[in-house]
Every structure is written in C-alpha cells, then in structure tokens.
Write an enzyme that holds these catalytic residues in place. Structure first.
Site, PDB file in Angstrom:
ATOM      1  N   GLY A  90       0.664  -1.210  -0.050  1.00 47.40           N
ATOM      2  CA  GLY A  90      -0.069   0.129   0.013  1.00 47.40           C
ATOM      3  C   GLY A  90       0.871   1.307   0.005  1.00 47.40           C
ATOM      4  N   SER A 122       6.114  -5.453  -0.751  1.00 48.53           N
ATOM      5  CA  SER A 122       6.023  -3.918  -1.306  1.00 48.53           C
ATOM      6  C   SER A 122       6.493  -3.029   0.035  1.00 48.53           C
ATOM      7  CB  SER A 122       4.490  -3.598  -1.951  1.00 48.53           C
ATOM      8  OG  SER A 122       4.650  -2.453  -2.622  1.00 48.53           O
ATOM      9  N   ALA A 123       5.287  -2.156   0.542  1.00 48.46           N
ATOM     10  CA  ALA A 123       5.618  -1.288   1.520  1.00 48.46           C
ATOM     11  C   ALA A 123       5.827  -2.301   2.692  1.00 48.46           C
ATOM     12  CB  ALA A 123       4.037  -0.730   2.119  1.00 48.46           C
ATOM     13  N   HIS A 159       9.416  -3.262  -6.519  1.00 46.01           N
ATOM     14  CA  HIS A 159       8.577  -2.901  -7.728  1.00 46.01           C
ATOM     15  C   HIS A 159       9.731  -2.092  -8.645  1.00 46.01           C
ATOM     16  CE1 HIS A 159       4.428  -3.502  -6.369  1.00 46.01           C
ATOM     17  NE2 HIS A 159       4.742  -2.953  -5.377  1.00 46.01           N
ATOM     18  N   GLU A 194       9.279  -7.143  -9.476  1.00 41.16           N
ATOM     19  CA  GLU A 194       8.078  -7.865  -9.250  1.00 41.16           C
ATOM     20  C   GLU A 194       8.376  -9.523  -9.730  1.00 41.16           C
ATOM     21  OE1 GLU A 194       5.224  -5.726 -11.453  1.00 41.16           O
ATOM     22  OE2 GLU A 194       5.200  -4.095  -9.930  1.00 41.16           O
TER      23      GLU A 194
END
Lengths: 235, 235
Positions: A90, A122-123, A159, A194
């Site tokens: 997020g 991700s985050a 990413h 990714e």
C-alpha cells in the site's frame, strides 16, 4: 533464528493475490496455524477489515488463519505472541506513520529478530530496510521518522523498474532516483523486480524468484545479481 | 500583484533547458535584469554552483542575469531584495529540507505574495502548493514538515503521467496515487502534464501551454480542463 520473506510485490500482472509466492509460504510459516496481518498501508484507502479479509482469503488456501493487528486491544502483546506476521503493501508513508503511532517499531524488531517468521510485500518489504527512503510511494501523510525496522543492513526498492528507452517522459528513472539517494545516504539498495523476493534465514540473505535483482552501492556502478545469490556481505 | 509561473517541467523531451517556456519569461520578469535562482533541489546531486550556471545560461538568452541564493551571506535579505525568483527542479524533499534549514519559507511567501515574480519548475512548482504531499520524488532526506508555500490553494502534481494501458507493472498509476492522497487530504490536486504551466496574476489562476490538465478534487471523479481555463474557484 530470524526468518523473513521480503517480496517486491504481492501480485504479478498475470496472477492473483500472493499467488506467485504461495508455494513458499507453508514452509515459511510451518509452525503457525494463525498469523497476524498488519493492514496499515491501506492500498487505495481500503479499510483494515477489508484488507485483512483479502489476506485471509489467500492464506486460507494453505490452511493458515489470519487476524488483523487492528482487531487487538493491545497490539504490542499481539505482536509478542504472534506465530507469524505478514505486512501487506500500500502506501509506505501511511504504514510507517501507523507503526510509530502505535509505538510498535521496537516490538516488531524484537519479535522478528527473535524468530517470528515475517512476510512483507511492497510497503511491508520497504520497512525491513534501514529506512523507507527508497520507497516509490507518494508522501500523502507525514510520518515522525523515515527510520524503519533495519532487519537487513540495506534498503529495499520494491517494484524495481528498468528504464524505458522509448519513453519521452522527463520524470526521473528509478535508477536516477536511487543514484540521487546515494548523494545523501551510503547504505546499499536492492532493486527487487516484481516476482523476486529476499529470503532471510539467520545470517543468510538470499535472492529468490525467477529474476535478477539490481544492486546499488554507494560510490559504485549498479550491477545485476542472479537469483540464488547470497547477499550476506552487502552492507 | 502576485505573479507566478508554475511549470510542470524545465525541459521537454525534444528541447533544451527552459526552451519551451522561454518566450513567456521576458514579460514575466520584465522589471528584472537579475533574478535569484534557488538551486537547492539539486537534480542528480549537482552542485549549487553548477546548477546555477545551467539556469544562468538559459536566462542569458533573454538578457537576465542569474545569481544563486547560496552565494548570499544572508539569504533572507537576498529574497527580500530580489527582482525575480526562480526555483529549479530536482528532489522536492531535498529542496524543502533546505528551505526549512535556511528558515526562508515565510520570507519567500511574503516576497512572492507582495509581487516578486516567481518561476518554478517541477520541485520548484511543487512548493507553490499547500503541501509537497503530491510530489513524485523519492524521500531521500527527511524534511521537518511537508507544508510548503501555499501560493495557490491546492496541490501540484508536476510531470503528470497518464496510465499506460499496456503496462504490466503493478506499481500504482499516478491517478491511483492521487486518489490515495484524497483518502487522507481534502485539497484539490492539479495534474500538470509536461509542457503545461499555471500562470498566477493576482487573483487570476490560468492553465497555459498546449495541453489539457487533469484536476483531482476530494470526493469527485477527476476531470480534464482545456488550456486557457481559469482555476480561480479551485480550492
């Protein structure tokens, strides 16, 4: 023994949520029939409940229950008692602000360093690095610090995106941004494409997944590493 | 009378530094034979001297001298006495940290609100908004606040980029990021494409350049505006 999976993304373009990494999770969370999900990064502003439901649906396929950290009256106790922890992606600014607000940075560090298996996407992977200073996210809220968990001795750029040689856009490429980071900071940065993830097992840090990763070191030219490469000396 | 040019970028893919906007500058800086350049955003970590030289070369074409703010012993006095101010692009976090360090946020606001003509490109445009929370830049340093000059009653997103329908990358599109911003903030955001700028003359705020811009308002669907549109009511 410290056990982390630090993944570039939760989802590949061609697949469902956590699908590409699902095979690695039963072994990683082998002693956990229930894990705690940290939903604070709130992609697209999704509610904590809805985000936790999404994580729970994916983990149901491997028979692991998921409870959101927001459901606990005492988040510190919840983390201390967790059999496994997953932090979803997020917005990293929103996530880090919440971690400081609930004062759980140190609690998380201690639990994970003591062996509670951790998955980040991700985050949730950004926060495993020394700072969140190599996030790609928009600074939509102001956290009290950019310092994160420091579970690995470098920073993560999830990413990671290669420059597009046909682009006419004048915004900086990812590589330019990370080189700018090194004008002001000295820790290495791992550009995770990714589909890649980093597996930490005690002192061993290894690149996993099908792809190469790009390593940025202070005062060095960036370079590629193959999947399977150990990053134990990167600091 | 307040006079600002708030430009998406300094440079188009096809042109030289400030080339596409150069025709608008002699009128904008008509009473200035010398302006002050704020080089603090340091694109790619360029030195203040080198960045100032680059700006000076462009302004030489329209017979305006450029002096870097870093050359003055007293930056506050320099801003108060400036006949024109130009803040170049680079990293918005680096720029804003420096503005706070030199304690010149209020001095800049007062000078520009009192009529000192201002040009901003990219990061130098971001700071014209209420906050820097819609920058695209990487948070490579930690500024003491995300609050910026508030010379317009909304936020700027420079280098605005439309989603690429063929992309397989799972990072958020710009539109998704700005929608996330509106989960936590209510001020409008102007997505300025490269080649667009906003001209402020007193109470008049107008979109200039060849392109449309994209407007994001809290609780509304984003919409396009044509060049020439006035944004006087956007707040």
């Amino acid at each position: 023994m410290k056990q982390l999976l630090i993944a570039s993304t939760s989802t590949l373009h061609s697949g469902g949520y956590l699908e590409y990494i699902l095979d690695a999770l039963p072994l990683h969370f082998k002693n956990a029939n229930e894990i705690i999900f940290i939903p604070f990064a709130r992609p697209s502003g999704i509610s904590h409940d809805d985000y936790t439901k999404k994580a729970a649906e994916a983990f149901k396929k491997i028979n692991i229950k998921v409870k959101g950290l927001h459901e606990f009256d005492n988040p510190k106790e919840a983390i201390k008692n967790a059999k496994g922890i997953f932090t979803g992606g997020g917005n990293t600014f929103v996530l880090v602000k919440a971690l400081y607000k609930f004062d759980i940075i140190e609690t998380l560090k201690t639990a994970i360093n003591s062996g509670t298996p951790y998955l980040g996407t991700s985050a949730g992977s950004n926060i495993c690095g020394l700072t969140m200073c190599t996030t790609n996210d928009m600074p939509i809220v102001y956290p009290p610090s950019f310092k994160t968990l420091g579970l690995v001795p470098f920073n993560i750029n999830p990413h990671y995106l290669d420059p597009d040689p046909t682009s006419k856009h004048m915004g900086e490429t990812r590589e330019t941004r990370i080189k700018e980071f090194h004008q002001f900071n000295t820790q290495p940065v791992v550009g995770l494409r990714e589909g890649s993830w980093i597996e930490v097992k005690g002192a061993s840090i290894q690149l996993k997944g099908a792809l190469q990763a790009r390593i940025f070191e202070y005062n060095n030219e960036p370079y590629e590493i193959e999947t399977g490469t150990y990053l134990n000396e990167l600091k």
